[in-house]
Design an enzyme around this catalytic site. Sequence first.
Site, short mmCIF file in Angstrom:
data_model
loop_
_atom_site.label_atom_id
_atom_site.label_comp_id
_atom_site.label_asym_id
_atom_site.label_seq_id
_atom_site.Cartn_x
_atom_site.Cartn_y
_atom_site.Cartn_z
N GLU A 91 0.84 -1.19 0.00
CA GLU A 91 0.00 0.00 0.00
C GLU A 91 0.88 1.25 0.00
O GLU A 91 1.91 1.31 0.68
CB GLU A 91 -0.87 0.03 1.26
CG GLU A 91 -1.90 -1.08 1.26
CD GLU A 91 -2.76 -1.03 2.51
OE1 GLU A 91 -2.60 -0.11 3.33
OE2 GLU A 91 -3.60 -1.94 2.64
N CYS A 104 2.96 8.21 1.84
CA CYS A 104 3.42 7.22 2.81
C CYS A 104 3.83 5.99 2.02
O CYS A 104 3.03 5.40 1.29
CB CYS A 104 2.28 6.92 3.78
SG CYS A 104 2.74 5.66 4.97
N CYS A 111 4.79 -7.28 7.22
CA CYS A 111 5.72 -6.90 8.29
C CYS A 111 5.72 -8.01 9.34
O CYS A 111 4.68 -8.64 9.57
CB CYS A 111 5.27 -5.58 8.93
SG CYS A 111 6.46 -4.95 10.15
N CYS A 115 3.18 -5.60 15.78
CA CYS A 115 2.51 -4.56 16.57
C CYS A 115 1.01 -4.88 16.59
O CYS A 115 0.41 -5.12 15.54
CB CYS A 115 2.76 -3.17 15.97
SG CYS A 115 4.52 -2.76 15.87
N CYS A 118 -1.76 -3.04 14.38
CA CYS A 118 -1.44 -2.81 12.97
C CYS A 118 -1.90 -3.96 12.08
O CYS A 118 -1.61 -5.12 12.37
CB CYS A 118 0.07 -2.62 12.83
SG CYS A 118 0.60 -2.43 11.13
N CYS A 335 -2.54 1.35 7.94
CA CYS A 335 -1.77 0.61 6.95
C CYS A 335 -2.11 -0.87 6.98
O CYS A 335 -2.37 -1.45 8.00
CB CYS A 335 -0.27 0.86 7.10
SG CYS A 335 0.58 -0.11 8.32
S1 SF4 Z 1 3.27 -0.59 12.92
FE1 SF4 Z 1 2.85 -2.30 11.53
S2 SF4 Z 1 4.17 -1.95 9.77
FE2 SF4 Z 1 4.95 -0.66 11.44
S3 SF4 Z 1 6.50 -1.94 12.47
FE3 SF4 Z 1 4.59 -2.30 13.57
S4 SF4 Z 1 3.70 -4.12 12.56
FE4 SF4 Z 1 5.27 -3.29 11.18
#
Ligand code: SF4
Length: 345
Positions: A91, A104, A111, A115, A118, A335
């Site tokens: 994205e 962005c 990833c 997190c 996310c 995201c």
């Molecule tokens: S916020 Fe999402 S994209 Fe960013 S480091 Fe954490 S898991 Fe990865």
Amino acid sequence: MENIFGKNLAELTELVLGLGLPKFRGKQLAEWLYKRSVTDFQQMQNLPKDMRNKLAEGYVIDRAARVDQMDSGDGKTSKFLLNFSDGSGVETVLMRQPYGNSICVSSQVGCNMGCRFCASTLHGMVRNLTPGEMLAQTYYINDLLAKEGQKVDTIVIMGSGEPLNNYDNVLAYIRLLHEDYCLGMSYRSITLSTSGIVPNIYKLAAEELPITLSISLHAPEDELRSELMPINRKYPLADVLKAGRDYGQSTGRRVTYEYILIDGVNDNLKQARELASLLRGQLASVNLIPINPVAERDWRRPSLARIEFFANYLTEHHITATVRREMGNDIQAACGQLRNKHLDQ
Ligand code: SF4
């Protein structure tokens, strides 16, 4: 075939020399790729036909293809799902801000940082993006804007992925953005956002590039931060804050700390107090981001009053704090959500 898009001038020069061509052809090639943004070697009119054919036999100009797009109701935010030639999608978001066009950019496909707030991490990490693939996201939007007589003004590397875990490629991309034969962007208009990969924050500081560093904090104490961001178990809060402080001191650049506000999780008075105390005296500011609800998690954004209270507390205690403008809620600007929709389908 090898992708030529994303190679810097030195690499392009080496490439043309390897084809038995004179050195100046490298500069011409860079101009066609980055100044004129052509996507076909045959369009490079001042290169001899023979050279164009040689290039086409050995290389491709691999740019990003749009798979999906969502535009916010106010037309200010557009999110693109862009695919590369191996079928991987990322994205990229365009935000038309009062101060210019900000994009962005993603640095990895998915990833693996985990997190909890996310959506990009829900399917894990597929692979790192190359400098050319990050540049292709940038050019996709820059070419769109060029049709309106506009351009990309600022870049945040804050899409899917942890950029400091794809260090060399991200740095090559940033350096390329700055080159005159490319977009000629000032380093100050580029922000790199990390979840706090401490050794690479020091490594980045040593590069002496005046880019802005943004660190995701999201909690003022270790237990909660480890729950929200598993990376905190490896690089705890004190180490991350020290690295941020040192980065500010050595570069003279203000570090931005991102703090997602989640109702009833990290938005109370005690936490505001702890956060203010952690950042006191630092060359730093806090960017408060009311959470974009993720379908897979049961979290809500705090009330407006609560958000204001938290921001005001920090400001009154001499910490610069801003609340991120709420852009694109109606297109799921958090995201990873558009990509996940396609993966799930
Ligand atoms: S916020 Fe999402 S994209 Fe960013 S480091 Fe954490 S898991 Fe990865």
